[in-house]
Structure formats: C-alpha cells, structure tokens
Design a protein around this motif. Structure first.
Motif, short mmCIF file in Angstrom:
data_model
loop_
_atom_site.label_atom_id
_atom_site.label_comp_id
_atom_site.label_asym_id
_atom_site.label_seq_id
_atom_site.Cartn_x
_atom_site.Cartn_y
_atom_site.Cartn_z
N VAL A 126 17.16 -7.78 4.70
CA VAL A 126 16.33 -6.58 4.81
C VAL A 126 16.97 -5.45 4.01
O VAL A 126 18.16 -5.18 4.15
N TYR A 127 16.17 -4.83 3.14
CA TYR A 127 16.60 -3.65 2.40
C TYR A 127 16.00 -2.42 3.09
O TYR A 127 14.80 -2.16 2.98
N VAL A 128 16.83 -1.68 3.80
CA VAL A 128 16.38 -0.51 4.55
C VAL A 128 16.51 0.72 3.66
O VAL A 128 17.60 0.98 3.13
N PRO A 129 15.42 1.49 3.46
CA PRO A 129 15.52 2.71 2.64
C PRO A 129 16.66 3.60 3.12
O PRO A 129 16.79 3.88 4.31
N ARG A 130 17.49 4.02 2.18
CA ARG A 130 18.67 4.81 2.52
C ARG A 130 18.25 6.19 3.04
O ARG A 130 17.44 6.89 2.42
N VAL A 131 18.84 6.58 4.18
CA VAL A 131 18.59 7.90 4.75
C VAL A 131 19.10 8.97 3.78
O VAL A 131 20.15 8.83 3.16
N GLY A 132 18.32 10.04 3.64
CA GLY A 132 18.71 11.11 2.74
C GLY A 132 18.16 10.94 1.33
O GLY A 132 18.41 11.78 0.46
N THR A 133 17.41 9.85 1.09
CA THR A 133 16.75 9.64 -0.20
C THR A 133 15.24 9.58 0.04
O THR A 133 14.78 9.50 1.18
N ASP A 134 14.48 9.61 -1.04
CA ASP A 134 13.02 9.49 -0.91
C ASP A 134 12.56 8.06 -1.16
O ASP A 134 11.41 7.81 -1.50
N THR A 135 13.47 7.09 -0.95
CA THR A 135 13.14 5.69 -1.20
C THR A 135 12.00 5.22 -0.31
O THR A 135 11.10 4.50 -0.76
N GLY A 136 12.02 5.62 0.97
CA GLY A 136 10.95 5.21 1.87
C GLY A 136 9.60 5.71 1.40
O GLY A 136 8.60 4.97 1.42
N GLU A 137 9.55 6.95 0.94
CA GLU A 137 8.30 7.52 0.43
C GLU A 137 7.84 6.78 -0.82
O GLU A 137 6.65 6.49 -0.98
N ARG A 138 8.77 6.45 -1.69
CA ARG A 138 8.41 5.72 -2.92
C ARG A 138 7.92 4.32 -2.61
O ARG A 138 7.00 3.81 -3.25
N MET A 139 8.53 3.67 -1.63
CA MET A 139 8.06 2.34 -1.25
C MET A 139 6.66 2.41 -0.65
O MET A 139 5.82 1.55 -0.93
N ARG A 140 6.39 3.42 0.15
CA ARG A 140 5.04 3.56 0.72
C ARG A 140 4.02 3.81 -0.39
O ARG A 140 2.87 3.36 -0.30
N ARG A 141 4.44 4.51 -1.45
CA ARG A 141 3.54 4.74 -2.59
C ARG A 141 3.23 3.41 -3.29
O ARG A 141 2.09 3.15 -3.67
N LEU A 142 4.25 2.56 -3.42
CA LEU A 142 4.02 1.24 -4.02
C LEU A 142 3.07 0.40 -3.18
O LEU A 142 2.19 -0.29 -3.70
N LEU A 143 3.25 0.47 -1.87
CA LEU A 143 2.39 -0.30 -0.98
C LEU A 143 0.95 0.20 -1.02
O LEU A 143 0.00 -0.57 -0.88
N ALA A 144 0.79 1.52 -1.23
CA ALA A 144 -0.55 2.10 -1.30
C ALA A 144 -1.20 1.88 -2.65
O ALA A 144 -2.42 1.84 -2.76
N GLU A 145 -0.37 1.73 -3.70
CA GLU A 145 -0.87 1.54 -5.06
C GLU A 145 -0.23 0.29 -5.65
O GLU A 145 0.61 0.36 -6.56
N PRO A 146 -0.59 -0.88 -5.15
CA PRO A 146 0.09 -2.12 -5.56
C PRO A 146 -0.01 -2.43 -7.04
O PRO A 146 0.84 -3.12 -7.58
N GLU A 147 -1.04 -1.91 -7.71
CA GLU A 147 -1.16 -2.21 -9.15
C GLU A 147 0.03 -1.69 -9.93
O GLU A 147 0.39 -2.21 -10.99
N ALA A 148 0.72 -0.65 -9.42
CA ALA A 148 1.88 -0.10 -10.12
C ALA A 148 3.03 -1.09 -10.13
O ALA A 148 3.77 -1.18 -11.11
N ALA A 149 3.18 -1.81 -9.05
CA ALA A 149 4.31 -2.74 -8.96
C ALA A 149 4.20 -3.89 -9.95
O ALA A 149 5.19 -4.39 -10.44
N TRP A 150 2.99 -4.31 -10.25
CA TRP A 150 2.82 -5.48 -11.10
C TRP A 150 3.25 -5.23 -12.53
O TRP A 150 3.34 -6.16 -13.33
N ALA A 151 3.51 -3.98 -12.85
CA ALA A 151 4.04 -3.69 -14.19
C ALA A 151 5.39 -4.36 -14.38
O ALA A 151 5.81 -4.66 -15.48
#
Length: 295
Positions: free
Chosen positions: A265-290
């Motif tokens: 499990v890769y847990v988003p690091r506290v104090g970074t915006d990694t969790g927010e960026r991951m939620r953006r990828l999940l909401a816009e999956p077409e971006a990840a396929w790049a």
C-alpha cells in the motif's frame, strides 16, 4: 536434489562476495601486499569462526557440507553480517523458513482468481492509496483502481510479464517515474533475494532470474552484488506525467489467512498534496493513460 545444490551454490557465492568486500582495517589486519585493503582471506575467516580452512573453502565452493547452525552463526558473527544477511545464510542452509512453500507449481500472473474476492475488496477499500498484492514469486496478482491510475501499464502488460521485479528492470515507464530508480531497484532486488531465500532454486524463480539476466545489464550487475535486505517502510516518490510528483509512504502487510501473499500500500504522505492529486487522477482517469502511451 537440484534445488539443494542451487541453495549450496548461492550460499557459497554469497559468503565469498561478502568476504571479498570486508575492509581489512576493520578487523585490525594489515593490507595484503602494498595496496590491497579489502577482502579477508579464507583462512582468516575460518580462524575467527573456529573451523578448518578446508571446510570453509568447501562451503564457499557449494559442496555438501551440512553446516550446523552454530557454525553458520559463528561465520555470520565474524563476518559482521547484518541481521537480514544472517537470516539469509541460515535460510539457505535450511534453518529458517523465509521462502515460500516449494509446491512445484508456478503462480499464474494472469489469473484474476488468484486473488480471493475478500482480498480484492481490501485492495479496493484503500481508496486513493495505490495498493496491489504479490505472491512469493512477486507476480502482481491483484491491484486497485488507484494503483492502475498510478501505473496504467499494469492492466495492459502481458500476463507473463506482470511481475514486480521484471517490470522494475524492464519497463522504461517505471524508470521515468522513479527519480531514484537506481536506489529503489536495488532495494527491491535485495528484498526479493531475502524473501526468496532457499526457494531461489524453484523453477519459477530460476526462470524469472534467467530472463532478467538476459534482458537487463543493470539487473545482472545488481544480482552479482548479492545484496540482502529486510523490507522497511519508507518514503517513495513517483514522477507522474499527468499530475507531477507524488509522495507516498510505502507499507507492506501480510493477511493472516494468506501469509504468503503481501499487500503493498502506498499511503499519500501527510503534509503533501499527493492525496488530492490521486483523487484528481481517479476523477479524470483519461489523464493517467498518458503514462502507458509513452515509449
């Protein structure tokens, strides 16, 4: 048995490599000749461990010596092996069960049924934390949507190549995503070696190592180093082409009802915006396929 011979050869090669890397000054020994400051002689190790030079030489040569645990403990102590290296030596000699059961059956990396439904539900429940499961051969047997958004190739790579160690050393996408690839790849290889231990002679492991030796010069060089490490939770950084740098804490779990399967499990690091960026990828999956589109 062929696998017994393989284990003896690995034990001998490992001890020889470690002995050659020892610094003589650390043992209050003078250089050999005028300039050789690294590497102890076999007789120097044998004397310190209280065994004969001939017997220790046979051990390094992979002969059938049947060493006792006390002798191996003495060698490990006098070579100043780390705890992980000490355990590795014992496992190769049959004194520790760190490797997977020798069932003689290969894991089918492409068989979705190899991950039980309840384990898949556990992976899915990690939400924005990328998670996947690996059996003893390190095939990626199951993953959640967040991991697929982080590394879309996992869903498109041929089943026979869907192996964590294989992908780390052969997929250029992963290399581009890891700014510390040189360090990370060696960490993974050292952990793999420690976990496989006495099962390295199993056909599944032999086939994987042979393929990698033939495919990746970097793997061949790292494999020859005989590094062994225990797993340790650590920070991991991925450079995603769609959302930028993602910083995680890398954790590993072993379900009590599936002890040979590890959940990563890769847990988003506290104090970074990694969790927010991951939620953006999940909401816009077409971006990840790049990611998968880059050669």
């Amino acid at each position: 048995m062929a696998q017994d011979a393989d284990r003896r050869q690995e034990l001998g090669a490992f001890l020889r490599k470690r002995r050659e890397e020892l610094v003589r000054a650390d043992f209050d020994l003078p250089p050999v000749g005028r300039s050789r400051t690294r590497g102890l002689r076999r007789e120097e190790i044998a004397y310190r461990a209280g065994i004969s030079v001939t017997w220790y030489t046979w051990l390094e040569q992979g002969r059938r010596t049947n060493p006792s645990r006390q002798v191996l403990d003495a060698i490990a102590r006098n070579m100043r092996l780390s705890a992980a290296e000490h355990e590795y030596v014992l496992s190769l000699a049959g004194y520790a069960a760190t490797g997977p059961p020798d069932t003689g059956e290969a894991h089918d990396a492409g068989d979705a049924a190899s991950v039980p439904p309840h384990l898949q539900r556990l992976l899915d429940a990690q939400g924005a934390s990328p998670a996947f499961a690996i059996p003893p051969d390190w095939a990626i047997a199951g993953w959640n949507r967040a991991y697929q958004m982080l590394y879309p190739n996992v869903d498109t790579v041929p089943a026979e190549d869907r192996n964590l160690l294989w992908l780390i050393y052969t997929d250029p996408t992963i290399r581009r995503m890891l700014p510390d690839w040189e360090v990370t790849s060696r960490h993974f290889l050292a952990e793999y070696r420690a976990e496989a231990g006495p099962s390295l002679g199993h056909p599944v492991h032999v086939a994987l190592i042979d393929r990698l030796l033939g495919r990746s010069p970097e793997f061949a060089r790292a494999w020859a180093e005989h590094r062994v490490e225990r797993f340790a939770s650590r920070e991991r950084t991925f450079r995603h082409p769609a959302v930028g740098d993602l910083v995680f804490e890398h954790h590993r779990l072993a379900p009590s009802d599936l002890p040979d399967v590890h959940v990563i499990v890769y847990v988003p690091r506290v104090g970074t915006d990694t969790g927010e960026r991951m939620r953006r990828l999940l909401a816009e999956p077409e971006a990840a396929w790049a990611v998968g589109a880059v050669d």
